[in-house]
Design an enzyme around this catalytic site. Structure first.
Site, short mmCIF file in Angstrom:
data_model
loop_
_atom_site.label_atom_id
_atom_site.label_comp_id
_atom_site.label_asym_id
_atom_site.label_seq_id
_atom_site.Cartn_x
_atom_site.Cartn_y
_atom_site.Cartn_z
N ASP A 217 35.90 37.32 39.01
CA ASP A 217 37.01 36.60 38.39
C ASP A 217 37.92 37.60 37.68
O ASP A 217 37.44 38.47 36.93
CB ASP A 217 36.48 35.58 37.38
CG ASP A 217 37.59 34.70 36.83
OD1 ASP A 217 37.84 33.64 37.41
OD2 ASP A 217 38.22 35.10 35.82
N GLU B 73 42.19 32.90 40.94
CA GLU B 73 41.91 34.33 40.76
C GLU B 73 40.44 34.65 40.96
O GLU B 73 39.94 35.68 40.53
CB GLU B 73 42.36 34.79 39.37
CG GLU B 73 41.57 34.22 38.21
CD GLU B 73 42.10 32.89 37.71
OE1 GLU B 73 41.83 32.55 36.55
OE2 GLU B 73 42.78 32.18 38.48
#
Length: 355
Positions: A203, A246
């Site tokens: 992440d 993301e």
């Protein structure tokens, strides 16, 4: 046709053919001759080829060739398409395959070669050209030219649509849907082989702030750059995907926790280094979970790797954390690991603080 070819191949004799020197064996010439007779009975057939897996590598064994002087040899490495790989793995394929390449449009069929116990020990493919590279019909006469053109166009469209259906448009990595599909298959394969499989959940740190400050275009550029590094870090057998937003996932086959930690740290450092040279620096946090040590199912593996990623964020971000390391990243005594809450509950509590 492929099933007919498979019936002509003795699995015991086929298994003895391991090196190019074995082409001198009488069973090699006998079987290739039988396959060539089958090909002559069906003039549209171009190639009949058998394959096996030797030391983890797919190789050719029998090949009729287009002519007797134009053949692949025993042991020549071969990169299998998905259908051939599935048949070799004893995953039944109920279809013929249309594909196109620089040499034209092809219809290919694949059949397994089984031993006396029913185990798949090899596979045989039959390739029939539909049209050549100039679009001239090979299977049909001139009255069927429209059908041939339709076949060629369909193959091209199918190839493009197939790629678009499994990849993420921004990054070029596999998409969320295909990740779930392939991960399930890889876990089944690992279970059959008794091997390990590790999953890296990545992440991007503080990406919302980055987007707010620099705009979505800069954010897309940064995600694409990270995806290239993730793809470069993975092996051909691995699976790199954009999970969403993301978040990225890298599936490492035949890899235990120690091996996954080494890959993850290399990935983290490469992204940090790339970002340091960029005008807008970014880092990632990575969580690791390993099958079967940490989880036994696809969803459990994803959930625990995701949970470990949040532990990495709690440790200060831009670091790697394995599920097996526990929930407390400090070097002091670690508490006993308890099953993590669901992703929805955990993220609701985490809020923006861990973005």
């Amino acid at each position: 046709m492929a099933s007919q070819a498979a019936q002509l191949i003795d699995p015991v004799a086929h298994a003895r053919l391991r090196t190019r020197a074995d082409e001198a064996r009488p069973e090699y010439e006998k079987t290739v001759s039988a396959l060539r007779v089958l090909r002559r009975r069906h003039p549209y057939v171009r190639y009949i080829t058998s394959f096996a897996v030797h030391n983890g590598q797919c190789v050719t064994v029998l090949d009729t060739g287009e002519t007797e002087s134009d053949v692949s040899h025993i042991g020549d490495p071969w990169l299998p398409d998905d259908e051939l790989a599935s048949v070799l793995a004893d995953e039944h394929v109920l279809c013929n395959v249309i594909n196109n390449d620089n040499f034209g449009v092809w219809i290919s069929g694949t059949a397994p070669i089984r031993d006396a116990e029913g185990t798949v020990v090899a596979a045989v493919t039959v390739d029939i050209p539909a049209v050549d590279s100039r679009g001239r019909p090979l299977l049909y006469n001139d009255r069927s030219r429209t059908l041939t053109a339709t076949l060629e166009a369909a193959a091209i469209r199918f190839s493009r649509a197939e790629v678009e259906a499994i990849t993420d448009g921004l990054t070029g990595l596999y998409n969320h849907r295909y990740l779930h599909e392939r991960l399930g298959e890889e876990l089944e394969r690992a279970q059959r082989r008794g091997s390990k499989l590790s999953l890296l959940f990545c992440d991007c740190d503080r990406f919302k702030v980055y987007n707010d400050n620099f705009g979505h275009k800069a954010g897309d550029t940064a995600l694409a750059r990270m995806a290239r590094i993730i793809a470069a870090t993975s092996r051909r057998s691995d699976l790199a995907a954009r999970y969403g937003g993301e978040e990225f996932v890298l599936v490492l086959v035949d890899t235990d926790t120690a091996g996954a930690l080494a890959v993850a740290e290399h990935l983290r450092s490469q992204i940090e280094l790339s970002s340091a040279r960029s005008k807008y620096p970014l880092t990632i946090s990575i969580g690791i979970a390993t099958f079967p040590d940490d989880a036994g199912t696809r969803d459990e593996l994803l959930d625990k790797a995701d949970w470990a990623m949040y532990a990495a964020k709690r440790a200060g971000r831009n670091c790697v954390h394995a599920f097996s390391d526990g929930i407390d990243p400090r070097p002091a005594a670690r508490p006993r690991i308890v099953p993590p809450p669901s992703r929805r509950d955990r993220r609701a509590r985490a809020g923006q603080a861990l973005a």
